[in-house]
Design a protein around this motif. Structure first.
Motif: not given
Length: 53
Positions: A1-13, A15-19
């Motif tokens: 099961m994916a954690t909320l943090a993993n889903r956020f990383i996988r659904n983010s781009c 730029y300059e250190g910001k998601a």
């Protein structure tokens, strides 16, 4: 099961250190507008340049 943090990383781009989530349009320091968009190949989002107003 994916954690909320993993889903956020996988659904983010990043730029300059910001998601940024899919659908967000930013303007780079060079004045180029880019959208964080999903890709069909691996489902990870990437920056796509375009002509947004």
């Amino acid at each position: 099961m994916a954690t909320l943090a993993n889903r956020f990383i996988r659904n983010s781009c990043y730029y300059e250190g910001k998601a940024y989530t899919v659908g967000i349009v930013i303007e780079t320091a060079q004045g180029i507008k880019c959208e964080c968009a999903p890709t069909a190949s691996d489902a990870l989002p990437t920056w796509v340049s375009g002509n947004w107003t």
